[in-house]
Enzyme design. Structure first.
Site, PDB file in Angstrom:
ATOM      1  N   THR A 222      52.432  29.605   9.321  1.00 29.65           N
ATOM      2  CA  THR A 222      51.058  29.206   8.991  1.00 29.65           C
ATOM      3  C   THR A 222      50.076  29.987   9.855  1.00 29.65           C
ATOM      4  O   THR A 222      50.443  31.008  10.454  1.00 29.65           O
ATOM      5  CB  THR A 222      50.883  27.679   9.123  1.00 29.65           C
ATOM      6  OG1 THR A 222      49.612  27.308   8.590  1.00 29.65           O
ATOM      7  CG2 THR A 222      50.945  27.202  10.570  1.00 29.65           C
ATOM      8  N   ASN A 223      48.822  29.546   9.913  1.00 29.65           N
ATOM      9  CA  ASN A 223      47.823  30.236  10.726  1.00 29.65           C
ATOM     10  C   ASN A 223      46.965  29.212  11.450  1.00 29.65           C
ATOM     11  O   ASN A 223      47.201  28.013  11.342  1.00 29.65           O
ATOM     12  CB  ASN A 223      46.977  31.162   9.835  1.00 29.65           C
ATOM     13  CG  ASN A 223      46.359  30.385   8.688  1.00 29.65           C
ATOM     14  OD1 ASN A 223      45.571  29.479   8.895  1.00 29.65           O
ATOM     15  ND2 ASN A 223      46.755  30.733   7.463  1.00 29.65           N
ATOM     16  N   ARG A 224      45.956  29.644  12.166  1.00 30.30           N
ATOM     17  CA  ARG A 224      45.226  28.743  13.062  1.00 30.30           C
ATOM     18  C   ARG A 224      44.082  27.989  12.389  1.00 30.30           C
ATOM     19  O   ARG A 224      43.321  27.300  13.054  1.00 30.30           O
ATOM     20  CB  ARG A 224      44.686  29.546  14.256  1.00 30.30           C
ATOM     21  CG  ARG A 224      45.807  30.028  15.166  1.00 30.30           C
ATOM     22  CD  ARG A 224      45.249  30.882  16.280  1.00 30.30           C
ATOM     23  NE  ARG A 224      44.186  30.200  16.984  1.00 30.30           N
ATOM     24  CZ  ARG A 224      43.193  30.809  17.623  1.00 30.30           C
ATOM     25  NH1 ARG A 224      43.129  32.123  17.610  1.00 30.30           N
ATOM     26  NH2 ARG A 224      42.276  30.131  18.253  1.00 30.30           N
ATOM     27  N   SER A 225      43.962  28.089  11.088  1.00 29.13           N
ATOM     28  CA  SER A 225      42.850  27.387  10.422  1.00 29.13           C
ATOM     29  C   SER A 225      42.979  25.868  10.591  1.00 29.13           C
ATOM     30  O   SER A 225      44.057  25.307  10.436  1.00 29.13           O
ATOM     31  CB  SER A 225      42.850  27.737   8.934  1.00 29.13           C
ATOM     32  OG  SER A 225      41.993  26.874   8.246  1.00 29.13           O
ATOM     33  N   ALA A 288      42.413  29.320   4.515  1.00 29.93           N
ATOM     34  CA  ALA A 288      43.052  30.521   5.044  1.00 29.93           C
ATOM     35  C   ALA A 288      44.426  30.610   4.380  1.00 29.93           C
ATOM     36  O   ALA A 288      45.392  29.979   4.821  1.00 29.93           O
ATOM     37  CB  ALA A 288      43.182  30.426   6.557  1.00 29.93           C
TER      38      ALA A 288
END
Ligand code: CTP
Length: 423
Positions: A222-225, A288
């Protein structure tokens, strides 16, 4: 901020919750910004904060009762003088009474007697905030045009934590400022709904949060959103009277009137967003979306004993490009571009490449900007030379700026269509 408040009368209602002490700071900030603040406290509020404190900081003394005031009918007088009524904190009891039209004290009588917009800032324990009775009452009020500034997550009274604490003072000020600005721009209907909002009655789809791309049933990429900006956009669109569908990967709270579709992966988000966009007037891709995903996620949990997995990645579908392909006439498409360098140039390139109306770009390498912060700083770029810089502000304020720009486009398009019709 000051100008929007100067010479405007704010009736500040304070009800009986632990967050009542924060109303003192809110009062001080409103007066500092130039507002004339007329405070109203419920009996219970006076158990949490001194009447003298609020009277000393406000523009006139606290009123508490329908019966003991010098004026014979204080609620109608207050209601008529108000440019806006703000209730902070608003307890579950107050929300219930207001929704059902029960006026058993000065504050409940005032909110029923006013034609000014009303802003409610609920604060209560998570269990109460999530109770169906509170949800139902708030949904009723939002449908009638009441503006709700949802509570934030964090420490609550009694050592608990969760959703329910009063929104930050800056967030409340920004919401009240927005309501006052719109009051100047256009007529506010009897129910407080902003009659001038181009979004009133329109369908707005917002996506939010980082997608999760499974490696196996328990692990994902995943990502930091955080989803905060997308949720703020959904809330603000609902306050402007839009029918909002939020496709989100997070369980962050949202206004009761917003329809929430929870998804995990980019593929799930694509299915949900494409389906919802089919009859939408505005689609805002604040999510994101992961650009790559494991090509063949394992169906059972991978074990260390099997060695380091050989992850083969493949691209995910570009949802925004797909939306552009399927776009219905007049639909406004908005994309986001989180960049770490060459922000404007890269965002402009994406604006053209993805064929969207607006691209909201931010420099996520700057302090306090974007991912997981409560603040953001963006540049809004649009076809036809639109360029709007929004300096470091709350995500709620950024949501207002984005939706103001969307409304400008809807306004321009409708004028174009109207003049074509006439021609
Ligand atoms: N987006 C999308 N589907 C994807 C990737 C991105 O719909 N698979 C959307 C995002 O929601 C955002 C916009 O496209 O509104 C721009 O996302 P971004 O990741 O900045 O763009 P990319 O096209 O992925 O470009 P980059 O090469 O910079 O990652």
């Amino acid at each position: 901020m000051g100008s929007g408040f100067s010479a405007r009368t704010v009736v500040l209602g304070v009800t009986g919750g632990i967050a009542a002490y924060k109303a003192v700071e809110l009062c001080r900030r409103l007066v500092e910004a130039g507002a004339h603040v007329a405070p109203v406290m419920t009996e219970d509020a006076t158990r949490f904060v001194g009447e003298v404190t609020l009277s000393a900081l406000a523009s006139e003394p606290v009123r508490k009762s329908l019966w003991d005031e010098p004026e014979p009918i204080p609620h109608t007088g207050l209601g008529q003088r108000a440019d806006v009524v703000v209730v902070a904190p608003a307890t579950a009891r107050f929300i219930g009474a207001y929704a059902q039209g029960i006026c058993d004290d000065l504050l409940t009588a005032t909110v029923l007697a006013t034609r000014a917009p009303v802003v409610l800032c609920p604060a209560m324990h998570s269990e109460m905030w999530e109770h169906p009775a509170v949800r139902h009452n708030l949904a009723l009020l939002v449908r009638r045009g009441v503006v709700v500034v949802p509570p934030a997550e964090g420490h609550l009274a009694g050592g608990d934590s969760g959703v329910g604490r009063l929104a930050e003072t800056d967030v409340i000020l920004s919401a009240v400022g927005g309501v006052l600005r719109r009051r100047v721009v256009g007529a506010v209907g009897a129910a407080g709904v902003c009659a001038s909002s181009r979004l009133g009655g329109r369908k707005v789809v917002v996506s939010a949060g980082g997608t999760r791309e499974p490696i196996d049933p328990v692990r994902f990429i995943t990502n930091r959103s955080s989803g905060k900006q997308g949720h703020a956009l959904a809330d603000e669109a609902a306050r402007r009277g839009a029918r909002v569908v939020l496709v989100t990967t997070t369980d962050r709270s949202v206004l009761p009137d917003v329809q929430v579709v929870r998804v995990g992966s980019a593929a799930e988000m694509e299915t949900a967003v494409v389906e919802q966009a089919a009859d939408a007037d505005v689609v805002i891709m604040a999510a994101a979306v992961a650009d790559f995903r494991p090509k063949s996620p394992a169906v059972v949990k991978l074990s260390k004993a099997d060695g380091v997995p050989d992850l083969v990645l493949e691209p995910t579908p570009d949802i925004l490009v797909e939306l552009g392909r399927r776009r219905r006439p007049g639909q406004v498409l908005v994309g986001f571009a989180a960049q770490t360098h060459d922000v404007t140039e890269r965002a402009r390139a994406k604006l053209t490449a993805k064929g969207v109306d607006l691209m909201v770009a931010n420099d996520v390498s700057a302090p306090l900007v974007g991912f997981d912060h409560d603040t953001n700083a963006v540049v809004i770029l649009g076809a036809g030379g639109i360029r709007r810089e929004v300096g470091l502000r709350s995500k709620e304020a950024v949501a207002e700026a984005v939706l103001d720009t969307v409304e400008e486009i809807l306004d321009r398009d409708s004028r174009y269509t109207e003049s074509e019709d006439r021609g």
